[in-house]
Design a protein around this motif. Structure first.
Motif: not given
Length: 133
Positions: A78-98
């Motif tokens: 089964a394929p597996a995708a990692v989805i994360a909340i990334v805290e950027l060095t500048e502070g904001p959070w982004l939802h993104a694929r790893i």
């Protein structure tokens, strides 16, 4: 790897101009200099509405994550995708694929760097990869 098609609209035009150049843009508040997520329309710190597009460093850490498992094809895992909340060095959070990470080895606090993928027919979108030391 399957990445969905993302298309620009007037509100996202500058952001996707940046991704097409290989540049991750955030919204910097002109009043207090706070870095805000790209979709922000008012500063999260002071409420100011004068936000300018600014290049981000493209680095951050995983704040939270999950693994989404797909259905296996005939005879395949089964394929597996990692989805994360990334805290950027500048502070904001982004939802993104790893990408490029073993789903069993992903961890909160793990350092990541931005990369971009562009599916045919869509805009370049930011994804993150584990930082190599």
């Amino acid at each position: 790897m399957i990445i969905g098609i993302t298309r620009r609209d007037p509100a996202t035009e500058e952001f996707f101009d940046g991704t097409a150049r290989g540049e991750l843009l955030i919204r910097r508040c002109s009043e207090c200099a706070h870095g805000n997520a790209p979709q922000t329309t008012a500063c999260a710190r002071c409420g100011g509405a004068d936000l300018a597009w600014t290049p981000a460093q493209g680095t951050g850490t995983i704040a939270s994550w999950t693994v989404v498992h797909g259905r296996p094809a005939d005879g395949e895992d089964a394929p597996a995708a990692v989805i994360a909340i990334v805290e950027l060095t500048e502070g904001p959070w982004l939802h993104a694929r790893i990408l490029g990470a073993d789903p069993r080895a992903v961890a909160t606090g793990q350092e990541v760097v931005v990369d971009f993928v562009q599916p045919e027919g869509g805009e370049a979108v930011p994804v993150f990869r584990p930082r190599r030391r």
